[in-house]
Design an enzyme around this catalytic site. Structure first.
Site, PDB file in Angstrom:
ATOM      1  CG  ASP A 160      -1.968   1.105   1.267  1.00 35.29           C
ATOM      2  OD1 ASP A 160      -2.438   1.314   2.342  1.00 35.29           O
ATOM      3  OD2 ASP A 160      -1.847   2.086   0.440  1.00 35.29           O
TER       4      ASP A 160
ATOM      5  CG  ASP B 127      -3.525   4.409  -2.191  1.00 35.43           C
ATOM      6  OD1 ASP B 127      -4.231   4.902  -1.465  1.00 35.43           O
ATOM      7  OD2 ASP B 127      -2.676   3.350  -1.682  1.00 35.43           O
TER       8      ASP B 127
HETATM    9  C1  LIG Z   1      -8.645   1.987   1.515  1.00 35.27           C
HETATM   10  C2  LIG Z   1      -6.999   1.703   1.430  1.00 35.27           C
HETATM   11  C3  LIG Z   1      -6.624   0.893   2.657  1.00 35.27           C
HETATM   12  C4  LIG Z   1      -7.354  -0.445   2.770  1.00 35.27           C
HETATM   13  C5  LIG Z   1      -6.884  -1.513   1.852  1.00 35.27           C
HETATM   14  C6  LIG Z   1      -7.567  -2.728   1.859  1.00 35.27           C
HETATM   15  C7  LIG Z   1      -8.499  -2.790   2.954  1.00 35.27           C
HETATM   16  C8  LIG Z   1      -9.075  -4.403   2.965  1.00 35.27           C
HETATM   17  C9  LIG Z   1      -8.323  -5.301   2.892  1.00 35.27           C
HETATM   18  C10 LIG Z   1     -10.113  -4.282   4.064  1.00 35.27           C
HETATM   19  C11 LIG Z   1      -9.990  -4.306   1.510  1.00 35.27           C
HETATM   20  C12 LIG Z   1      -8.930  -1.696   3.586  1.00 35.27           C
HETATM   21  C13 LIG Z   1      -8.322  -0.608   3.602  1.00 35.27           C
HETATM   22  C14 LIG Z   1      -6.302   2.831   1.168  1.00 35.27           C
HETATM   23  N1  LIG Z   1      -4.832   2.529   1.044  1.00 35.27           N
HETATM   24  N2  LIG Z   1      -3.839   3.710   0.867  1.00 35.27           N
HETATM   25  C15 LIG Z   1      -6.479   4.127   2.122  1.00 35.27           C
HETATM   26  N3  LIG Z   1      -6.279   4.094   3.236  1.00 35.27           N
HETATM   27  N4  LIG Z   1      -6.602   5.193   3.974  1.00 35.27           N
HETATM   28  N5  LIG Z   1      -7.098   6.148   2.793  1.00 35.27           N
HETATM   29  N6  LIG Z   1      -6.958   5.318   1.720  1.00 35.27           N
HETATM   30  C16 LIG Z   1      -7.504   5.806   0.320  1.00 35.27           C
HETATM   31  C17 LIG Z   1      -8.983   5.731   0.413  1.00 35.27           C
HETATM   32  C18 LIG Z   1      -9.766   6.891   1.061  1.00 35.27           C
HETATM   33  C19 LIG Z   1     -10.942   6.984   1.223  1.00 35.27           C
HETATM   34  C20 LIG Z   1     -11.603   5.999   0.337  1.00 35.27           C
HETATM   35  C21 LIG Z   1     -11.156   5.068  -0.442  1.00 35.27           C
HETATM   36  C22 LIG Z   1      -9.830   4.895  -0.237  1.00 35.27           C
HETATM   37  O1  LIG Z   1     -12.050   4.015  -0.876  1.00 35.27           O
HETATM   38  C23 LIG Z   1     -13.085   4.565  -0.681  1.00 35.27           C
HETATM   39  O2  LIG Z   1     -13.164   5.837   0.229  1.00 35.27           O
END
Ligand SMILES: C[C@H](Cc1ccc(C(C)(C)C)cc1)[C@H](NN)c1nnnn1Cc1ccc2c(c1)OCO2
Length: 326
Positions: A34, A218
């Site tokens: 990530d 990302d």
């Molecule tokens: C979401 C991922 C982090 C993650 C990855 C995988 C998972 C699961 C395994 C449970 C499926 C949960 C979480 C992202 N990484 N930088 C992230 N971590 N913090 N912000 N973002 C980017 C963002 C922020 C907001 C949003 C989004 C995205 O998609 C929908 O709304």
């Protein structure tokens, strides 16, 4: 030293997971790499059994090289509402043949339901900047930050593919993995992300609109999230599309032919094929778009739908980010 590790897509390319070996004897776990976060955390024996079901996990007491990082805890909340927290051990972590002997391994004592139900991974490896690591009271370094000293060059590359395995390389740029030349953009790491200004966009064969778009690269986000006006302009070219509250974003008939999306990086035009922008079936005969509005997210994200169309160089030395056709 230099290393390379396979990145395997989950269903619909929702995430890309890579084998990471932790401790002695090593336990190898599929972890979600990530570039949008900076914690390396794993499912652990300290989780309630109910939260571990379907997952492999790290047991610090079984690792002869594990040492408690006493007094340190971590607690991360992701933008999609998921999260995890726990304590920290110092142990060996090997990725793609590169071993960091004293890596802070964040062991989960609790994970949100999204992680329990996603059995494709047993944790995340953050590749963003140390400033957003959640360890407290002291930050811990990312694996890449610790590995840099062993690398000929402070770079890693992402070569993600649609519907098949790709790879991440560490310490070198493999010219066989891209065509043409690499175009770099300056990174502003003030917010801890691989953040830069894209130079504009185009929809299909339409005119390129030159405008500065602040984005982050990302690998841990599945889709592309851009300003609402750009997304509206894109779906205006998709007949039968609509922004559906119930679906949580733009949907369209699965039979639709989607235009490509071009993102400018300097003078380089990065093209996401239209087929990449039909992310997955929704309900009935509607499909969910790989491009969605950034409304409510607070920043624009070039996630996997974009990154899997490119070869990407993350240079932490400068810092700068480079793109070339994958
Ligand atoms: C979401 C991922 C982090 C993650 C990855 C995988 C998972 C699961 C395994 C449970 C499926 C949960 C979480 C992202 N990484 N930088 C992230 N971590 N913090 N912000 N973002 C980017 C963002 C922020 C907001 C949003 C989004 C995205 O998609 C929908 O709304």
């Amino acid at each position: 030293a230099q290393g390379s590790v396979t990145a395997s897509p989950s269903q619909y390319d929702g995430e890309y997971d890579c084998p990471v070996t932790v401790g002695t004897p090593g336990v190898t776990l599929p972890l979600d790499f990530d570039t949008g976060s900076s914690d390396l955390w794993v499912f652990s024996s300290e989780l309630p059994a109910s939260e571990r079901s379907g997952h492999a996990y790290y047991t610090s007491s079984s690792s002869s090289t594990s040492k408690l990082d006493s007094g340190e805890t971590w607690d991360i909340s992701y933008g999609d509402g998921s999260g995890a927290e726990g304590n920290i051990y110092i142990d060996k972590v090997t990725i793609g043949g590169i071993t960091v002997t004293s890596q802070a391994v964040e062991a989960a004592e609790s994970v949100s339901s999204e992680f329990v139900s996603d059995t494709s991974n047993d944790g995340l490896v953050g590749f963003a900047f140390d400033s957003i690591n959640t360890a407290s009271p002291n930050h811990v370094q990312t694996w890449f930050g610790n590995a840099e000293a062993q690398l000929a060059s402070p770079v890693f590359t992402a070569n993600l593919k649609k519907g098949k395995a790709g790879n991440y390389n560490f310490g070198y740029i493999d010219s066989s993995e891209y065509t043409g030349s690499i175009t770099y953009a300056t990174i502003n790491s003030a917010n801890g992300f691989w953040e830069f200004s894209a130079s504009g966009y185009a929809v299909g064969s339409g005119a390129f609109s030159s405008q500065s778009i602040d984005v982050i690269a990302d690998t841990g986000t599945t889709l592309i999230y851009l300003p609402a006006a750009i997304v509206k302009a894109y779906y205006a070219k998709v007949s039968g599309s609509s922004n559906s509250a119930s679906a949580g974003g733009y949907i369209f008939p699965c039979s639709a032919t989607l235009p490509s999306l071009t993102i400018g990086i300097g003078s380089y035009k990065a093209v996401v094929p239209g087929t990449f922008l039909n992310y997955a079936p929704n309900t009935g005969s509607t499909c969910f778009g790989g491009l969605q509005s950034n409304a409510g997210i607070g920043l624009s994200i070039l996630g996997d739908v974009f990154l899997k169309s490119q070869f990407v160089v993350f240079n932490q030395g400068v810092p700068k980010i480079g793109f070339a056709p994958g």
